[in-house]
Design a protein around this motif. Structure first.
Motif, PDB file in Angstrom:
ATOM      1  N   HIS A 176       0.827  -1.206   0.000  1.00  0.00           N
ATOM      2  CA  HIS A 176       0.000   0.000   0.000  1.00  0.00           C
ATOM      3  C   HIS A 176       0.865   1.261   0.000  1.00  0.00           C
ATOM      4  O   HIS A 176       1.916   1.279   0.626  1.00  0.00           O
ATOM      5  CB  HIS A 176      -0.882  -0.010   1.246  1.00  0.00           C
ATOM      6  N   THR A 177       0.385   2.320  -0.672  1.00  0.00           N
ATOM      7  CA  THR A 177       0.962   3.673  -0.698  1.00  0.00           C
ATOM      8  C   THR A 177       2.400   3.715  -1.219  1.00  0.00           C
ATOM      9  O   THR A 177       3.198   2.837  -0.911  1.00  0.00           O
ATOM     10  CB  THR A 177       0.893   4.366   0.686  1.00  0.00           C
ATOM     11  N   PRO A 178       2.759   4.717  -2.016  1.00  0.00           N
ATOM     12  CA  PRO A 178       4.100   4.758  -2.612  1.00  0.00           C
ATOM     13  C   PRO A 178       5.171   5.373  -1.711  1.00  0.00           C
ATOM     14  O   PRO A 178       6.327   5.435  -2.096  1.00  0.00           O
ATOM     15  CB  PRO A 178       3.886   5.637  -3.846  1.00  0.00           C
ATOM     16  N   ILE A 179       4.796   5.859  -0.545  1.00  0.00           N
ATOM     17  CA  ILE A 179       5.775   6.454   0.360  1.00  0.00           C
ATOM     18  C   ILE A 179       5.926   5.533   1.563  1.00  0.00           C
ATOM     19  O   ILE A 179       4.967   5.248   2.270  1.00  0.00           O
ATOM     20  CB  ILE A 179       5.342   7.854   0.820  1.00  0.00           C
ATOM     21  N   HIS A 180       7.146   5.047   1.781  1.00  0.00           N
ATOM     22  CA  HIS A 180       7.378   4.034   2.791  1.00  0.00           C
ATOM     23  C   HIS A 180       8.552   4.443   3.679  1.00  0.00           C
ATOM     24  O   HIS A 180       9.397   5.245   3.279  1.00  0.00           O
ATOM     25  CB  HIS A 180       7.714   2.689   2.126  1.00  0.00           C
ATOM     26  N   PRO A 181       8.653   3.848   4.874  1.00  0.00           N
ATOM     27  CA  PRO A 181       9.804   4.124   5.724  1.00  0.00           C
ATOM     28  C   PRO A 181      11.096   3.503   5.200  1.00  0.00           C
ATOM     29  O   PRO A 181      12.172   3.833   5.686  1.00  0.00           O
ATOM     30  CB  PRO A 181       9.391   3.508   7.074  1.00  0.00           C
ATOM     31  N   LEU A 182      10.981   2.601   4.226  1.00  0.00           N
ATOM     32  CA  LEU A 182      12.137   1.989   3.571  1.00  0.00           C
ATOM     33  C   LEU A 182      11.913   2.025   2.066  1.00  0.00           C
ATOM     34  O   LEU A 182      10.785   2.165   1.600  1.00  0.00           O
ATOM     35  CB  LEU A 182      12.291   0.533   4.022  1.00  0.00           C
ATOM     36  N   PRO A 183      12.995   1.903   1.258  1.00  0.00           N
ATOM     37  CA  PRO A 183      12.805   1.843  -0.195  1.00  0.00           C
ATOM     38  C   PRO A 183      11.877   0.700  -0.580  1.00  0.00           C
ATOM     39  O   PRO A 183      11.844  -0.346   0.080  1.00  0.00           O
ATOM     40  CB  PRO A 183      14.228   1.609  -0.719  1.00  0.00           C
ATOM     41  N   ILE A 184      11.151   0.874  -1.650  1.00  0.00           N
ATOM     42  CA  ILE A 184      10.161  -0.120  -2.057  1.00  0.00           C
ATOM     43  C   ILE A 184      10.798  -1.467  -2.353  1.00  0.00           C
ATOM     44  O   ILE A 184      10.161  -2.518  -2.217  1.00  0.00           O
ATOM     45  CB  ILE A 184       9.360   0.390  -3.286  1.00  0.00           C
ATOM     46  N   GLU A 185      12.086  -1.449  -2.745  1.00  0.00           N
ATOM     47  CA  GLU A 185      12.770  -2.705  -3.034  1.00  0.00           C
ATOM     48  C   GLU A 185      12.737  -3.669  -1.848  1.00  0.00           C
ATOM     49  O   GLU A 185      12.631  -4.890  -2.035  1.00  0.00           O
ATOM     50  CB  GLU A 185      14.227  -2.435  -3.432  1.00  0.00           C
ATOM     51  N   CYS A 186      12.808  -3.133  -0.628  1.00  0.00           N
ATOM     52  CA  CYS A 186      12.767  -3.986   0.572  1.00  0.00           C
ATOM     53  C   CYS A 186      11.449  -4.742   0.662  1.00  0.00           C
ATOM     54  O   CYS A 186      11.424  -5.969   0.893  1.00  0.00           O
ATOM     55  CB  CYS A 186      12.970  -3.141   1.819  1.00  0.00           C
ATOM     56  N   PHE A 187      10.354  -4.029   0.477  1.00  0.00           N
ATOM     57  CA  PHE A 187       9.033  -4.649   0.624  1.00  0.00           C
ATOM     58  C   PHE A 187       8.765  -5.661  -0.484  1.00  0.00           C
ATOM     59  O   PHE A 187       8.143  -6.701  -0.242  1.00  0.00           O
ATOM     60  CB  PHE A 187       7.958  -3.570   0.649  1.00  0.00           C
ATOM     61  N   ILE A 188       9.213  -5.359  -1.698  1.00  0.00           N
ATOM     62  CA  ILE A 188       9.019  -6.310  -2.804  1.00  0.00           C
ATOM     63  C   ILE A 188       9.832  -7.568  -2.557  1.00  0.00           C
ATOM     64  O   ILE A 188       9.362  -8.686  -2.818  1.00  0.00           O
ATOM     65  CB  ILE A 188       9.399  -5.666  -4.147  1.00  0.00           C
ATOM     66  N   GLN A 189      11.057  -7.429  -2.031  1.00  0.00           N
ATOM     67  CA  GLN A 189      11.868  -8.603  -1.722  1.00  0.00           C
ATOM     68  C   GLN A 189      11.185  -9.472  -0.674  1.00  0.00           C
ATOM     69  O   GLN A 189      11.130 -10.700  -0.799  1.00  0.00           O
ATOM     70  CB  GLN A 189      13.247  -8.174  -1.216  1.00  0.00           C
ATOM     71  N   TRP A 190      10.634  -8.839   0.354  1.00  0.00           N
ATOM     72  CA  TRP A 190       9.945  -9.608   1.393  1.00  0.00           C
ATOM     73  C   TRP A 190       8.702 -10.287   0.827  1.00  0.00           C
ATOM     74  O   TRP A 190       8.384 -11.419   1.203  1.00  0.00           O
ATOM     75  CB  TRP A 190       9.558  -8.698   2.556  1.00  0.00           C
ATOM     76  N   ALA A 191       8.008  -9.598  -0.083  1.00  0.00           N
ATOM     77  CA  ALA A 191       6.830 -10.205  -0.713  1.00  0.00           C
ATOM     78  C   ALA A 191       7.233 -11.410  -1.563  1.00  0.00           C
ATOM     79  O   ALA A 191       6.544 -12.440  -1.572  1.00  0.00           O
ATOM     80  CB  ALA A 191       6.097  -9.173  -1.559  1.00  0.00           C
ATOM     81  N   CYS A 192       8.350 -11.296  -2.267  1.00  0.00           N
ATOM     82  CA  CYS A 192       8.846 -12.432  -3.060  1.00  0.00           C
ATOM     83  C   CYS A 192       9.169 -13.617  -2.151  1.00  0.00           C
ATOM     84  O   CYS A 192       8.874 -14.773  -2.488  1.00  0.00           O
ATOM     85  CB  CYS A 192      10.090 -12.020  -3.849  1.00  0.00           C
ATOM     86  N   ASP A 193       9.784 -13.333  -1.005  1.00  0.00           N
ATOM     87  CA  ASP A 193      10.076 -14.405  -0.048  1.00  0.00           C
ATOM     88  C   ASP A 193       8.787 -15.053   0.440  1.00  0.00           C
ATOM     89  O   ASP A 193       8.730 -16.279   0.624  1.00  0.00           O
ATOM     90  CB  ASP A 193      10.860 -13.843   1.145  1.00  0.00           C
ATOM     91  N   ALA A 194       7.754 -14.235   0.658  1.00  0.00           N
ATOM     92  CA  ALA A 194       6.471 -14.773   1.118  1.00  0.00           C
ATOM     93  C   ALA A 194       5.811 -15.632   0.049  1.00  0.00           C
ATOM     94  O   ALA A 194       5.109 -16.604   0.369  1.00  0.00           O
ATOM     95  CB  ALA A 194       5.546 -13.630   1.533  1.00  0.00           C
ATOM     96  N   VAL A 195       6.015 -15.296  -1.233  1.00  0.00           N
ATOM     97  CA  VAL A 195       5.536 -16.162  -2.317  1.00  0.00           C
ATOM     98  C   VAL A 195       6.232 -17.514  -2.240  1.00  0.00           C
ATOM     99  O   VAL A 195       5.604 -18.571  -2.337  1.00  0.00           O
ATOM    100  CB  VAL A 195       5.776 -15.503  -3.692  1.00  0.00           C
ATOM    101  N   ASP A 196       7.550 -17.489  -2.029  1.00  0.00           N
ATOM    102  CA  ASP A 196       8.303 -18.741  -1.896  1.00  0.00           C
ATOM    103  C   ASP A 196       7.837 -19.555  -0.702  1.00  0.00           C
ATOM    104  O   ASP A 196       7.882 -20.791  -0.722  1.00  0.00           O
ATOM    105  CB  ASP A 196       9.800 -18.441  -1.756  1.00  0.00           C
ATOM    106  N   ASP A 197       7.372 -18.865   0.351  1.00  0.00           N
ATOM    107  CA  ASP A 197       6.883 -19.548   1.542  1.00  0.00           C
ATOM    108  C   ASP A 197       5.441 -20.025   1.404  1.00  0.00           C
ATOM    109  O   ASP A 197       4.875 -20.600   2.343  1.00  0.00           O
ATOM    110  CB  ASP A 197       6.986 -18.619   2.756  1.00  0.00           C
ATOM    111  N   GLY A 198       4.822 -19.740   0.253  1.00  0.00           N
ATOM    112  CA  GLY A 198       3.465 -20.199   0.006  1.00  0.00           C
ATOM    113  C   GLY A 198       2.390 -19.392   0.691  1.00  0.00           C
ATOM    114  O   GLY A 198       1.266 -19.863   0.862  1.00  0.00           O
TER     115      GLY A 198
END
Length: 383
Positions: free
Chosen positions: A145-167
């Motif tokens: 959600h929202t394009p302004i984050h406390p960290l660069p968006i790359e961090c959140f996308i990486q975590w989301a990719c890991d969550a895909v791998d975790d099913g």
């Protein structure tokens, strides 16, 4: 420190298109006003919270009209919108499908990067909270959600990719991201063998005459990223029966600074086409969004709204008519808003979430002292 993610860590994504694995249908239902808290009733829902019977009627009408895409967020009602989806979905399956799963439904929810969420652990806690409230083992579509984050968006996308791998996530989405953010998010996904499935943005005739909006749509199309378009009827500014009195009370007016005379050429064109096709102006506006390759997300507060949306599915505009509407569109893009206003929005939603948490824990504490402590959110999973 906020990261306005179109200004740092720029990357280039591949332009190869991935194969879509979810079918969102022709239109979707936005469920921001399905919260059940006192905060929702007093501050979020101007007409008050929906009753359980109203929610059941809306869901059944959606399914009767083959609307399959339902969009919520952990920030909608502090998670109570997610709980309502779980409950009404189970009710529908038990009463109309003999208890069998409604496998065609796509439920999307969103991770809200509030000021205090800085770690992968906090991301996973939020994700598992949504899984529990929705009553599922995997989330169909999980937006950042929202394009302004406390960290660069790359961090959140990486975590989301890991969550895909975790099913835990089926598809990854982003929200309110401009063209550069889209490319950066897709680059991270591609490095992980994944794909950004969807970008949810405001897309309507109030914002189309904006270079940043058109560039964003073009970039998504080039990368094979679906667009989910919220506010397709401009919070009522593009519908029938708008008066100057109603105009002043609409939130989009305050957000964009639009003046009533600015809408006259656009509304005149919508009215002309609505008369030609014997439909509502809202249906014309929705079809304009569809003509630009996006899935319109309609805020659903009543069965009548759902029926009006369903009727729009059967109509379509010609290329010439779409161009005529393009020519009278406005350029009130949220992508052009000053950074400080966008940062203030993140502060606002963080404060709103604190209000939800406060109410939640107040009721939990009250329940404990009344002798009824327990987690009422533990229900059977929806398969």
């Amino acid at each position: 420190v906020f990261h306005l993610c179109d200004t740092v860590m720029t990357s280039t994504a591949t332009t190869s298109k991935a194969t879509a694995t979810l079918d969102l249908g022709a239109v979707g239902a936005g469920l921001m006003q399905w919260g059940t808290t006192n905060v929702d009733d007093k501050f979020v829902n101007p007409k008050g919270n929906l009753s359980d019977d109203e929610v059941k009627g809306i869901w059944k009408c959606c399914r009767d009209n083959n609307i399959v895409f339902f969009d919520t967020a952990e920030g909608y009602g502090g998670g109570t919108s997610e709980i309502r989806i779980r409950e009404v979905r189970q009710w529908y399956q038990d009463n109309y499908l003999d208890g069998k799963p409604d496998t065609n439904v796509v439920v999307a929810t969103k991770y809200l990067p509030t000021l205090w969420r800085w770690t992968k652990a906090s991301f996973y806690r939020a994700l598992r909270g949504s899984l529990d409230r929705l009553g599922v083992n995997v989330i169909d579509l999980y937006f950042i959600h929202t394009p302004i984050h406390p960290l660069p968006i790359e961090c959140f996308i990486q975590w989301a990719c890991d969550a895909v791998d975790d099913g835990l996530i089926h598809e990854i989405g982003i929200s309110n991201c401009n063209a550069n953010l889209v490319r950066r998010a897709e680059a991270v996904a591609v490095r992980n063998g994944k794909h950004i499935f969807c970008n949810q943005i405001m897309l309507n005739l109030l914002v189309w005459d904006s270079h940043k909006h058109q560039e964003t749509v073009k970039t998504c199309q080039e990368l094979g990223i679906q667009i989910a378009a919220y506010s397709p009827i401009g919070q009522g500014l593009l519908t029938d029966n708008l008066t100057e009195t109603k105009f002043q009370s609409i939130r989009a007016v305050k957000m964009t600074g639009v003046k009533y005379p600015d809408l006259v050429p656009l509304r005149s064109q919508l009215e002309r086409l609505s008369k030609k096709y014997q439909c509502t102006m809202a249906q014309v506006a929705i079809n304009w969004v569809k003509a630009h390759g996006a899935v319109p997300l309609i805020g659903c507060r009543s069965v009548d709204q759902v029926k009006d949306v369903a009727a729009s599915i059967k109509k379509s505009l010609t290329n010439e008519e779409v161009q005529e509407l393009d020519n009278v569109s406005l350029g009130l893009s949220l992508f052009d808003r000053p950074l400080h206003r966008r940062c203030l929005f993140v502060v606002f939603i963080s404060v709103l979430q604190l209000a939800y948490y406060t109410e939640h824990w107040y009721h939990r504490w009250k329940q404990f002292w009344s002798g009824g402590a327990g987690n009422n959110n533990k229900k059977k999973k929806i398969t």
